[in-house]
Each structure stands twice: as structure tokens, then as C-alpha cells.
Design a protein around this motif. Structure first.
Motif, short mmCIF file in Angstrom:
data_model
loop_
_atom_site.label_atom_id
_atom_site.label_comp_id
_atom_site.label_asym_id
_atom_site.label_seq_id
_atom_site.Cartn_x
_atom_site.Cartn_y
_atom_site.Cartn_z
N ARG A 1 6.73 1.63 -3.66
CA ARG A 1 7.25 2.56 -4.67
C ARG A 1 7.90 1.76 -5.79
NH1 ARG A 1 11.45 7.62 -3.95
NH2 ARG A 1 9.56 8.59 -3.17
N ASP B 1 0.82 -1.22 0.00
CA ASP B 1 0.00 0.00 0.00
C ASP B 1 0.85 1.26 0.00
OD1 ASP B 1 -2.28 -1.52 -0.02
OD2 ASP B 1 -2.63 -1.38 2.14
N ASP B 2 2.01 1.21 0.62
CA ASP B 2 2.90 2.38 0.63
C ASP B 2 4.16 2.10 -0.19
OD1 ASP B 2 3.92 0.51 2.34
OD2 ASP B 2 4.39 1.92 3.96
N SER C 1 4.28 5.80 -6.80
CA SER C 1 3.81 5.19 -5.56
C SER C 1 2.54 4.39 -5.81
CB SER C 1 3.56 6.25 -4.49
OG SER C 1 2.58 7.17 -4.92
N ALA C 2 2.20 3.52 -4.89
CA ALA C 2 1.04 2.66 -5.06
C ALA C 2 -0.25 3.45 -5.17
CB ALA C 2 0.95 1.68 -3.88
N ASP C 3 -0.29 4.67 -4.60
CA ASP C 3 -1.50 5.49 -4.67
C ASP C 3 -1.54 6.38 -5.90
OD1 ASP C 3 0.36 7.41 -4.11
OD2 ASP C 3 -0.44 7.95 -2.14
N GLY C 4 -0.55 6.21 -6.81
CA GLY C 4 -0.54 6.97 -8.05
C GLY C 4 0.35 8.20 -8.05
#
Length: 249
Positions: free
Chosen positions: A170, A167-168, A186-189
Motif C-alpha cells: 500500500r 503484491d499486497d 494498493s499494488a493491484d490499483g
């Protein structure tokens, strides 16, 4: 000359104001510890800041390797996947930071997988896993990974690699074709850009050195077909469905 002295000189040069490449002390310590000469034939040239050619692949210059490793922002105990194992040097430096059993590397070239395994074992990093895979598929059996390093250029990172991040996590890769820049996703875009770089493109089955066929045209045709299919909207999609219904009568 003693390889340890050559290593010190190499890292000192990367940290010097003249090159101003290496700023991360964690990476610097790791590069001082890894016997780079175990991954290349000539002890002296192994520590020169230049590229080498081995089994049809480019061995990164120390300055380029340092840029990649700093962009990863490695921490102790991170699980790391390296796509493009090459001769194994980058994997060894990562192993110095996160522990060798936390490093997984893949390469599409079978001769390079054998070479990397031998080099890593000789250098004292036999705990690093090196497997022969299509790098675009990653290594799902060992996912998720805190960090993924793609040592090949791509316009966008393969979806499978993004899907194998924590989730966090790279992913670091050279983005672009002719003009490239190092990028971290990063995983969140979220995205961060770093220095300009120049890497060979990510290869798929049939394109690797020693393959029976190297056919980039076939790969591009498949990619364009997928993009066209995903971009169909409105009347175009209706027309396709109408054609299919006519054909089924």
C-alpha cells in the motif's frame, strides 16, 4: 514539565472527542513512546498540535502525522519506505510499530538527511536507514516494500514507487494540487480516500531548499512532453512518422 507527561497529553488530545483524529491504538501507543522533543528544539512546543519549520521544510503537526500513519495500516515486521524523511519523527513512530531496521527513509535535501540521522540516533532509532535520494525514484535496492509513505503532494504517485510495492502493498500520499485529499493506493490499483490535507508538492533535483536552481517550469515541461508523447494516436502518430521519414532522406 516532564516530556513523558507532555506526550501523554498530546496523544490524549488527539484521541479526545474534540479533535477525534486518532483511533488506531497501535499508532497511539507508538506516538506515546517516541520522544518528539528530540526532533525539535523546544520541548514544550514539540508536543503542541501545530506545525514547525526546520531547515526549509515543514514538520507535520501531530494530528497530521497521525492521519498519515493510520492510513498506512502498519503491521509488525512490515518493510516501510518513507519518502520525505524531514526531521525523522514520522520514521521514528513507524519504527516503533515495525522495528527500526525495517524502516527506510529518503529525502532530496542533504541538510535534512543529516538532521534526520542525528535526531533518530539521539532518540534511540539509529537502526533507521536515511539516505539522500530523489524521492520519485524510491529506494530500489531495498524494495519491495509493504508500505510506502509519500509525505509530499502529487497528482498521481510516481510509477517507481508503485513498482516497489509488494503484491499486497500500500502507498499513502496526499493527492492533488490546490485541493488535496489523503489517498491510499494498493499494488493491484485499488484506492481509498481519507481526510483533506495540505502538503507541499513532491520536489525533484534542483527544487530542494539550498539548491543552486529551483526550476519547476523545467520539470513541468518534461512532464507535459511525456504525456503528449504517450497520448499520440491515429493520424497524429502517422504524421510524426511521415515527418521523420522525410527528414531521413
Amino acid at each position: 514539565m516532564d516530556p513523558a507527561v507532555l506526550r501523554e497529553d498530546m496523544v490524549d488530545g488527539l484521541e479526545s472527542a474534540a479533535k477525534d483524529v486518532l483511533h488506531d491504538e497501535v499508532v497511539a501507543v507508538a506516538m506515546r513512546d517516541v520522544p518528539r522533543h528530540e526532533f525539535l528544539e523546544d520541548d514544550r512546543s514539540a508536543y503542541a498540535d501545530r506545525e514547525h519549520e526546520v531547515l526549509g521544510t515543514r514538520v507535520l503537526a501531530p494530528s497530521t502525522a497521525a492521519r498519515l500513519l493510520q492510513a498506512l495500516a502498519l503491521e509488525d515486521d512490515h518493510e516501510v519506505l518513507i519518502v520525505g524523511a524531514g526531521v525523522g519523527y514520522t520514521a521514528a513512530v513507524v519504527a516503533e510499530v515495525v522495528g527500526e531496521t525495517n524502516v527506510h527513509a529518503v529525502d532530496i535535501s542533504r541538510p535534512l538527511v543529516v538532521e534526520a540521522r542525528q535526531n533518530l540516533a539521539r532518540a534511540g532509532y539509529e537502526g533507521v536507514l536515511v539516505d539522500r535520494r530523489d524521492g520519485a525514484d524510491g529506494l530500489p535496492e531495498y524494495a519491495p516494500f509493504d508500505r510506502v509513505l509519500l509525505e509530499a503532494a502529487a497528482v498521481e504517485p510516481p510509477r517507481a514507487l508503485l513498482g516497489q510495492l509488494t503484491d499486497d502493498g500500500r502507498l499513502v500520499f496526499p493527492r492533488g494540487t490546490q485541493r488535496q485529499r489523503l489517498e491510499a493506493v494498493s499494488a493491484d490499483g485499488g484506492r481509498s480516500q481519507f481526510d483533506p490535507v495540505s502538503f507541499a508538492p513532491l520536489l525533484v533535483e534542483g527544487e530542494q531548499s539550498g539548491a543552486v536552481e529551483r526550476n519547476r517550469t523545467a520539470r513541468e515541461d518534461r512532464e507535459h512532453a511525456v504525456r503528449r508523447a504517450e497520448s499520440r494516436r491515429g493520424w497524429e502518430q502517422d504524421w510524426i512518422e511521415w515527418e521523420e521519414s522525410i527528414g531521413s532522406q
